[in-house]
Motif scaffolding. Structure first.
Motif, PDB file in Angstrom:
ATOM      1  N   GLN A 118       0.914  -0.982  -0.070  1.00 38.06           N
ATOM      2  CA  GLN A 118      -0.299  -0.059  -0.405  1.00 38.06           C
ATOM      3  C   GLN A 118       1.241   1.357  -0.362  1.00 38.06           C
ATOM      4  OE1 GLN A 118      -3.041  -0.547   2.960  1.00 38.06           O
ATOM      5  NE2 GLN A 118      -3.641  -1.578   2.341  1.00 38.06           N
ATOM      6  N   LEU A 119       1.717   1.330   0.669  1.00 38.38           N
ATOM      7  CA  LEU A 119       2.758   2.468   1.020  1.00 38.38           C
ATOM      8  C   LEU A 119       3.126   3.229  -0.414  1.00 38.38           C
ATOM      9  CD1 LEU A 119       4.174   4.089   3.090  1.00 38.38           C
ATOM     10  CD2 LEU A 119       5.989   3.074   2.851  1.00 38.38           C
ATOM     11  N   LYS A 120       3.637   1.537  -1.067  1.00 38.64           N
ATOM     12  CA  LYS A 120       4.375   2.728  -2.803  1.00 38.64           C
ATOM     13  C   LYS A 120       3.461   2.900  -3.730  1.00 38.64           C
ATOM     14  CE  LYS A 120       5.038  -2.815  -4.147  1.00 38.64           C
ATOM     15  NZ  LYS A 120       5.762  -3.694  -4.465  1.00 38.64           N
ATOM     16  N   ASN A 121       1.655   2.579  -2.904  1.00 37.88           N
ATOM     17  CA  ASN A 121       1.071   3.146  -4.517  1.00 37.88           C
ATOM     18  C   ASN A 121       0.719   3.952  -3.701  1.00 37.88           C
ATOM     19  OD1 ASN A 121       1.209   1.269  -6.113  1.00 37.88           O
ATOM     20  ND2 ASN A 121      -0.342  -0.447  -4.784  1.00 37.88           N
ATOM     21  N   LEU A 122       1.499   5.213  -2.775  1.00 37.16           N
ATOM     22  CA  LEU A 122       0.887   6.111  -2.346  1.00 37.16           C
ATOM     23  C   LEU A 122       1.675   8.153  -3.164  1.00 37.16           C
ATOM     24  CD1 LEU A 122       1.588   6.677   1.547  1.00 37.16           C
ATOM     25  CD2 LEU A 122      -1.166   5.869   0.154  1.00 37.16           C
ATOM     26  N   VAL A 123       0.634   8.674  -3.692  1.00 35.60           N
ATOM     27  CA  VAL A 123       1.295  10.055  -3.708  1.00 35.60           C
ATOM     28  C   VAL A 123       0.807  11.421  -3.005  1.00 35.60           C
ATOM     29  CG1 VAL A 123       1.382   8.567  -6.218  1.00 35.60           C
ATOM     30  CG2 VAL A 123      -0.987   9.834  -5.710  1.00 35.60           C
ATOM     31  N   ILE A 124       1.165  11.914  -3.633  1.00 30.15           N
ATOM     32  CA  ILE A 124       0.965  12.938  -3.671  1.00 30.15           C
ATOM     33  C   ILE A 124       0.512  14.252  -4.000  1.00 30.15           C
ATOM     34  CG2 ILE A 124       3.741  14.590  -3.412  1.00 30.15           C
ATOM     35  CD1 ILE A 124       2.923  15.166  -0.346  1.00 30.15           C
ATOM     36  N   SER A 125      -0.661  15.010  -3.658  1.00 26.73           N
ATOM     37  CA  SER A 125      -1.264  16.070  -4.480  1.00 26.73           C
ATOM     38  C   SER A 125      -0.735  16.914  -4.930  1.00 26.73           C
ATOM     39  CB  SER A 125      -2.165  16.551  -4.056  1.00 26.73           C
ATOM     40  OG  SER A 125      -2.082  17.663  -3.187  1.00 26.73           O
ATOM     41  N   GLU A 126      -0.672  17.352  -6.322  1.00 25.49           N
ATOM     42  CA  GLU A 126       0.530  18.282  -7.248  1.00 25.49           C
ATOM     43  C   GLU A 126       0.657  19.819  -6.689  1.00 25.49           C
ATOM     44  OE1 GLU A 126       1.335  18.466 -11.782  1.00 25.49           O
ATOM     45  OE2 GLU A 126       2.342  16.606 -10.722  1.00 25.49           O
ATOM     46  N   GLN A 127      -1.004  19.885  -6.448  1.00 30.11           N
ATOM     47  CA  GLN A 127      -1.660  21.456  -6.275  1.00 30.11           C
ATOM     48  C   GLN A 127      -1.739  21.533  -5.372  1.00 30.11           C
ATOM     49  OE1 GLN A 127      -0.346  24.212  -7.962  1.00 30.11           O
ATOM     50  NE2 GLN A 127      -0.327  24.247 -10.292  1.00 30.11           N
ATOM     51  N   PRO A 128      -1.529  22.609  -4.554  1.00 27.06           N
ATOM     52  CA  PRO A 128      -2.084  23.186  -3.436  1.00 27.06           C
ATOM     53  C   PRO A 128      -3.141  24.139  -3.720  1.00 27.06           C
ATOM     54  CG  PRO A 128       0.197  24.525  -3.488  1.00 27.06           C
ATOM     55  CD  PRO A 128      -0.257  23.582  -4.797  1.00 27.06           C
ATOM     56  N   GLY A 129      -3.904  24.294  -2.248  1.00 31.65           N
ATOM     57  CA  GLY A 129      -5.375  25.145  -3.396  1.00 31.65           C
ATOM     58  C   GLY A 129      -4.332  26.499  -3.507  1.00 31.65           C
ATOM     59  N   ASN A 130      -4.871  27.080  -3.741  1.00 35.84           N
ATOM     60  CA  ASN A 130      -4.665  28.840  -3.764  1.00 35.84           C
ATOM     61  C   ASN A 130      -5.828  29.912  -3.055  1.00 35.84           C
ATOM     62  OD1 ASN A 130      -5.933  29.088  -5.573  1.00 35.84           O
ATOM     63  ND2 ASN A 130      -5.250  30.068  -7.344  1.00 35.84           N
ATOM     64  N   GLY A 131      -5.540  30.844  -2.997  1.00 37.82           N
ATOM     65  CA  GLY A 131      -6.922  32.336  -2.258  1.00 37.82           C
ATOM     66  C   GLY A 131      -6.771  31.805  -1.126  1.00 37.82           C
ATOM     67  N   TYR A 132      -8.502  31.607  -0.693  1.00 36.36           N
ATOM     68  CA  TYR A 132      -8.483  31.550   0.592  1.00 36.36           C
ATOM     69  C   TYR A 132      -8.427  29.944   1.067  1.00 36.36           C
ATOM     70  CZ  TYR A 132      -9.027  36.274   0.692  1.00 36.36           C
ATOM     71  OH  TYR A 132      -8.567  37.932  -0.006  1.00 36.36           O
ATOM     72  N   LYS A 189      -1.448  41.360  12.850  1.00 36.32           N
ATOM     73  CA  LYS A 189      -2.200  42.373  13.239  1.00 36.32           C
ATOM     74  C   LYS A 189      -3.248  42.616  11.316  1.00 36.32           C
ATOM     75  CE  LYS A 189      -2.722  42.871  17.208  1.00 36.32           C
ATOM     76  NZ  LYS A 189      -3.858  42.084  18.595  1.00 36.32           N
ATOM     77  N   ASN A 190      -2.455  43.157  10.620  1.00 34.70           N
ATOM     78  CA  ASN A 190      -3.475  43.166   9.251  1.00 34.70           C
ATOM     79  C   ASN A 190      -3.092  41.845   8.522  1.00 34.70           C
ATOM     80  OD1 ASN A 190      -0.179  42.332   8.884  1.00 34.70           O
ATOM     81  ND2 ASN A 190      -0.637  43.493   6.490  1.00 34.70           N
ATOM     82  N   THR A 191      -4.567  41.513   7.786  1.00 33.49           N
ATOM     83  CA  THR A 191      -4.913  40.695   6.840  1.00 33.49           C
ATOM     84  C   THR A 191      -4.176  39.705   6.490  1.00 33.49           C
ATOM     85  OG1 THR A 191      -6.768  41.683   6.734  1.00 33.49           O
ATOM     86  CG2 THR A 191      -6.050  39.415   4.906  1.00 33.49           C
ATOM     87  N   PRO A 192      -3.936  38.738   6.234  1.00 34.70           N
ATOM     88  CA  PRO A 192      -2.588  38.176   5.278  1.00 34.70           C
ATOM     89  C   PRO A 192      -3.514  37.784   4.011  1.00 34.70           C
ATOM     90  CG  PRO A 192      -3.401  36.243   6.700  1.00 34.70           C
ATOM     91  CD  PRO A 192      -4.360  37.759   7.342  1.00 34.70           C
ATOM     92  N   PRO A 193      -2.097  37.914   2.232  1.00 33.06           N
ATOM     93  CA  PRO A 193      -2.169  38.021   1.706  1.00 33.06           C
ATOM     94  C   PRO A 193      -3.059  36.727   1.337  1.00 33.06           C
ATOM     95  CG  PRO A 193      -0.005  37.904   1.601  1.00 33.06           C
ATOM     96  CD  PRO A 193      -0.360  38.322   3.025  1.00 33.06           C
ATOM     97  N   LYS A 194      -3.742  36.222   0.183  1.00 33.28           N
ATOM     98  CA  LYS A 194      -3.574  34.861  -0.693  1.00 33.28           C
ATOM     99  C   LYS A 194      -3.680  34.183  -0.264  1.00 33.28           C
ATOM    100  CE  LYS A 194      -8.073  36.841  -3.229  1.00 33.28           C
ATOM    101  NZ  LYS A 194      -8.263  36.932  -4.462  1.00 33.28           N
ATOM    102  N   TRP A 195      -2.829  32.610  -0.550  1.00 39.06           N
ATOM    103  CA  TRP A 195      -2.413  31.794  -0.590  1.00 39.06           C
ATOM    104  C   TRP A 195      -1.859  31.888  -1.900  1.00 39.06           C
ATOM    105  CZ3 TRP A 195      -0.745  30.252   3.778  1.00 39.06           C
ATOM    106  CH2 TRP A 195      -1.754  30.267   5.057  1.00 39.06           C
TER     107      TRP A 195
END
Length: 197
Positions: A118-132, A189-195
């Motif tokens: 099972q371990l050798k079939n694991l993959v990691i997603s390529e695209q993180p979520g952006n914006g919020y 204290k200030n709002t962080p930018p989008k991801w």
């Protein structure tokens, strides 16, 4: 790049390297046949095997430690990609010292409960979520398409306390119901930018 040129280059690299290296960066993600084709690194194909020096034609053996090393490196890279150029310089050191070891521990603990098959079939997603969006990366089984772990970061703003980044993950073992805390990093204290900005 022209489509015919990209395909030709892809075939040439694959033939010249006997299929050991696949130039996935030449494939346009928008042209992928399915979401699974464009949503995962090809971790198992990165040379995660140890060759037996006694037999030249012996089968390759799965190297669990090397596989985990590659998976953890990709998890770190995905995290930095999520932060983008505006957030990364501010939180990178604290992330590396506080959050990343907890991410690695969560991945290693889950992997320790999985058999090699099972371990050798694991993959990691390529695209993180952006914006919020919260998604940093997901680790899934390439065969079933089922997520094993989901790593997220949420923006919290406690009253009168500024902004915090709350890092947590969800696991298939509890049907993704529990927020497993990895730690929090103070922004300001200030709002962080989008991801990914």
């Amino acid at each position: 790049m022209n489509n015919w040129f990209r395909k030709t280059l892809f075939v040439m690299v694959s033939v010249l390297t006997f299929g050991l290296i696949t130039p996935t960066q030449l494939i346009n993600p928008a042209e992928a046949d399915s979401p699974n084709d464009r949503d995962a690194f090809e971790v198992p194909s990165i040379g995660t095997y140890v060759h037996d020096t006694n037999h030249s034609n012996s089968e390759s053996e799965f190297n669990r430690d090397h596989f985990m090393e590659i998976l953890l490196r990709q998890a770190e890279q995905q995290s930095y990609q999520k932060f983008g150029n505006k957030i990364k310089p501010v939180i990178e050191n604290e992330f590396r010292d506080v959050i990343l070891p907890n991410i690695e521990l969560a991945i290693e603990e889950t992997a320790s409960r999985l058999p090699d098959e099972q371990l050798k079939n694991l993959v990691i997603s390529e695209q993180p979520g952006n914006g919020y969006t919260e998604k940093i990366f997901h680790i899934k089984n390439a065969d079933s398409g089922k997520d094993i772990l989901r790593f997220h970061v949420r923006r919290d703003q406690p009253p009168q306390d500024g902004y915090w980044f709350n890092f947590h993950y969800h696991s298939y073992e509890d049907d993704y119901q529990t927020h497993h805390q990895l730690g929090s990093i103070y922004w300001a204290k200030n709002t962080p930018p989008k991801w990914m900005s």
